[in-house]
Design a protein around this motif. Structure first.
Motif, mmCIF file in Angstrom:
data_model
loop_
_atom_site.group_PDB
_atom_site.id
_atom_site.type_symbol
_atom_site.label_atom_id
_atom_site.label_comp_id
_atom_site.label_asym_id
_atom_site.label_seq_id
_atom_site.Cartn_x
_atom_site.Cartn_y
_atom_site.Cartn_z
ATOM 1 N N GLU A 96 0.826 -1.218 0.000
ATOM 2 C CA GLU A 96 0.000 0.000 0.000
ATOM 3 C C GLU A 96 0.861 1.269 0.000
ATOM 4 O O GLU A 96 0.504 2.271 -0.606
ATOM 5 C CB GLU A 96 -0.941 -0.017 1.214
ATOM 6 C CG GLU A 96 -2.066 0.994 1.105
ATOM 7 C CD GLU A 96 -2.981 0.961 2.329
ATOM 8 O OE1 GLU A 96 -2.717 0.177 3.257
ATOM 9 O OE2 GLU A 96 -3.944 1.738 2.343
ATOM 10 N N HIS A 97 2.020 1.203 0.683
ATOM 11 C CA HIS A 97 2.863 2.397 0.787
ATOM 12 C C HIS A 97 3.516 2.762 -0.550
ATOM 13 O O HIS A 97 3.946 3.892 -0.751
ATOM 14 C CB HIS A 97 3.969 2.182 1.833
ATOM 15 C CG HIS A 97 5.097 1.333 1.348
ATOM 16 N ND1 HIS A 97 5.062 -0.035 1.305
ATOM 17 C CD2 HIS A 97 6.307 1.671 0.836
ATOM 18 C CE1 HIS A 97 6.192 -0.502 0.808
ATOM 19 N NE2 HIS A 97 6.969 0.502 0.517
ATOM 20 N N ALA A 98 3.621 1.777 -1.454
ATOM 21 C CA ALA A 98 4.351 2.003 -2.707
ATOM 22 C C ALA A 98 3.701 3.110 -3.547
ATOM 23 O O ALA A 98 4.391 3.840 -4.263
ATOM 24 C CB ALA A 98 4.437 0.704 -3.505
ATOM 25 N N ALA A 101 4.950 6.348 -1.427
ATOM 26 C CA ALA A 101 6.365 6.470 -1.062
ATOM 27 C C ALA A 101 7.315 6.176 -2.226
ATOM 28 O O ALA A 101 8.401 6.737 -2.280
ATOM 29 C CB ALA A 101 6.678 5.537 0.101
ATOM 30 N N HIS A 102 6.919 5.309 -3.164
ATOM 31 C CA HIS A 102 7.851 4.930 -4.230
ATOM 32 C C HIS A 102 7.815 5.907 -5.400
ATOM 33 O O HIS A 102 6.841 6.626 -5.593
ATOM 34 C CB HIS A 102 7.511 3.539 -4.754
ATOM 35 C CG HIS A 102 7.901 2.443 -3.808
ATOM 36 N ND1 HIS A 102 7.903 1.122 -4.172
ATOM 37 C CD2 HIS A 102 8.311 2.465 -2.518
ATOM 38 C CE1 HIS A 102 8.281 0.376 -3.142
ATOM 39 N NE2 HIS A 102 8.534 1.172 -2.128
ATOM 40 N N PHE A 103 8.875 5.859 -6.190
ATOM 41 C CA PHE A 103 8.956 6.681 -7.394
ATOM 42 C C PHE A 103 8.131 6.034 -8.510
ATOM 43 O O PHE A 103 7.203 6.628 -9.030
ATOM 44 C CB PHE A 103 10.428 6.831 -7.793
ATOM 45 C CG PHE A 103 10.661 7.496 -9.114
ATOM 46 C CD1 PHE A 103 10.170 8.772 -9.368
ATOM 47 C CD2 PHE A 103 11.394 6.850 -10.108
ATOM 48 C CE1 PHE A 103 10.384 9.387 -10.595
ATOM 49 C CE2 PHE A 103 11.619 7.464 -11.332
ATOM 50 C CZ PHE A 103 11.114 8.724 -11.580
ATOM 51 N N LEU A 235 13.991 6.203 -0.752
ATOM 52 C CA LEU A 235 12.681 6.794 -0.472
ATOM 53 C C LEU A 235 11.999 6.061 0.681
ATOM 54 O O LEU A 235 11.417 6.678 1.571
ATOM 55 C CB LEU A 235 11.803 6.749 -1.732
ATOM 56 C CG LEU A 235 12.273 7.616 -2.900
ATOM 57 C CD1 LEU A 235 11.426 7.341 -4.135
ATOM 58 C CD2 LEU A 235 12.213 9.095 -2.543
ATOM 59 N N ASP A 236 12.092 4.722 0.676
ATOM 60 C CA ASP A 236 11.516 3.927 1.766
ATOM 61 C C ASP A 236 12.208 4.236 3.088
ATOM 62 O O ASP A 236 11.566 4.359 4.127
ATOM 63 C CB ASP A 236 11.673 2.428 1.474
ATOM 64 C CG ASP A 236 10.518 1.874 0.667
ATOM 65 O OD1 ASP A 236 9.442 2.493 0.668
ATOM 66 O OD2 ASP A 236 10.694 0.813 0.045
ATOM 67 N N ARG A 237 13.540 4.351 3.037
ATOM 68 C CA ARG A 237 14.302 4.612 4.263
ATOM 69 C C ARG A 237 13.842 5.922 4.910
ATOM 70 O O ARG A 237 13.629 6.003 6.106
ATOM 71 C CB ARG A 237 15.807 4.670 3.963
ATOM 72 C CG ARG A 237 16.680 4.782 5.220
ATOM 73 C CD ARG A 237 18.120 5.105 4.896
ATOM 74 N NE ARG A 237 18.275 6.403 4.256
ATOM 75 C CZ ARG A 237 18.204 7.574 4.885
ATOM 76 N NH1 ARG A 237 17.991 7.629 6.177
ATOM 77 N NH2 ARG A 237 18.331 8.703 4.215
HETATM 78 FE FE FE2 Z 1 8.798 0.190 -0.362
#
Ligand code: FE2
Length: 308
Positions: A96-98, A101-103, A235-237
């Motif tokens: 769900e976070h992708a 949070a992800h590019f 980005l996740d970090r």
């Molecule tokens: Fe991720």
């Protein structure tokens, strides 16, 4: 003293504190007190993919093979992240976070409710399969890799707990699903707690792209892909290190349909990795039932789960 800080002299591991020396079987001697009987615990080790693996005690521990026929290694990296193990594992096993949070790896936020997800569990593993539209890909990315925004992208990942690691497979299809796009990827990520608040991550990424390709273009593709993997990780970090708190209990949390693996993983991590087996000590006992109640109807695209 940590013997990992020692050095090897004439085939023996020398402790940097008092110079005691140990054979590979753990038998040791003390130069200052020759009659003393010194021993160190011995672990089974092996070298694979440029890494030294130390096998933990206990029947569950295995050293993963990481042999993927038809796949070529793109990128290997290790990082330390200032979060507890469970926070990092949650991040890497949740889709769900992708969207936010992800590019580019994942599904678009506006189509998140269409994403289909199924979870399969057994005693030792948690498997998740998701499918939905690909989020935005810059035109240069489409040109280079032959896959497009709104293609169909599928993720299939399985988490095991001794060592704690997740194996992923990702592939793309045309929006109608009638044919596959360019290449597939597999990657394996290991999670090792350094302290209660820091976790080391080791990732090894593979794709079906041959090392050279036409006109050597795959060299460029692999370089771009390696850069992209590093960027997505960064980005996740930033997200996980900036969480409001590191409370890992799900009790009292609002759990959505994407959180089922997180619940199942807590149970297996406690039992297999930390050796906590009594039902009364189960940190998330009862949450599976709570989640079942919280699960949205199938109109949200969720398929039924397989239960433990
Ligand atoms: Fe991720």
């Amino acid at each position: 003293m940590r013997l990992s800080k020692g050095r090897v002299v004439e085939g023996r591991l020398v402790c940097p504190y008092h110079g005691w020396r140990f054979e590979h079987c753990g038998q040791g001697t003390s130069p200052g007190t020759p009659r003393l009987c010194a021993t160190a615990r011995r672990f089974e080790t092996t070298e694979r993919h440029g890494i030294i693996w130390v096998k933990a005690e206990g029947p569950e521990a295995t050293i993963p093979e990481m042999d993927y026929p038809g796949y070529y290694r793109i990128h290997t990296f290790q990082r330390r992240v200032k979060v507890p193990l469970l926070i990092l594992l949650d991040n890497f096993t949740e889709i769900e976070h992708a969207a936010t949070a992800h590019f580019t790896l994942g599904y678009p936020l506006e189509a998140m409710s269409e994403v289909r997800m199924s979870t399969e569990v057994d005693d030792r593993s948690v498997r998740v399969v998701t499918e939905g539209p690909q989020k935005w890909i810059p035109w240069a990315g489409s040109l280079l890799f032959g896959m497009y925004t709104r293609d169909r992208v599928s993720f299939d990942w399985t988490t095991r707990f001794s060592p704690v690691h997740t194996e992923y497979e990702v592939w793309w299809q045309t929006p109608s699903g009638e044919r596959h796009r360019g290449f597939r990827m597999k990657y394996i990520v290991f999670f090792r707690p350094v302290t209660d608040t820091e976790t080391q991550l080791f990732g090894c990424y593979f794709s079906t792209m041959k090392p050279w390709g036409v006109l050597g273009l795959n060299i460029l593709r692999r370089l771009v892909l390696a850069g992209l993997i590093g960027y997505e990780f960064e980005l996740d970090r930033r997200v996980v290190e900036n969480l409001a708190d590191f409370n890992t209990s799900l009790r009292g949390a609002q759990l959505g349909r994407f959180d089922r693996p997180l619940v199942e993983q807590r149970k297996r991590l406690a039992r297999i990795y930390y050796g906590v087996d009594q039902p009364s000590a189960d940190p998330e006992a009862g949450l599976t039932e709570a989640l079942r109640v919280a699960e949205p109807s199938s109109t949200h695209g969720g398929r039924p789960w397989t239960s433990a």
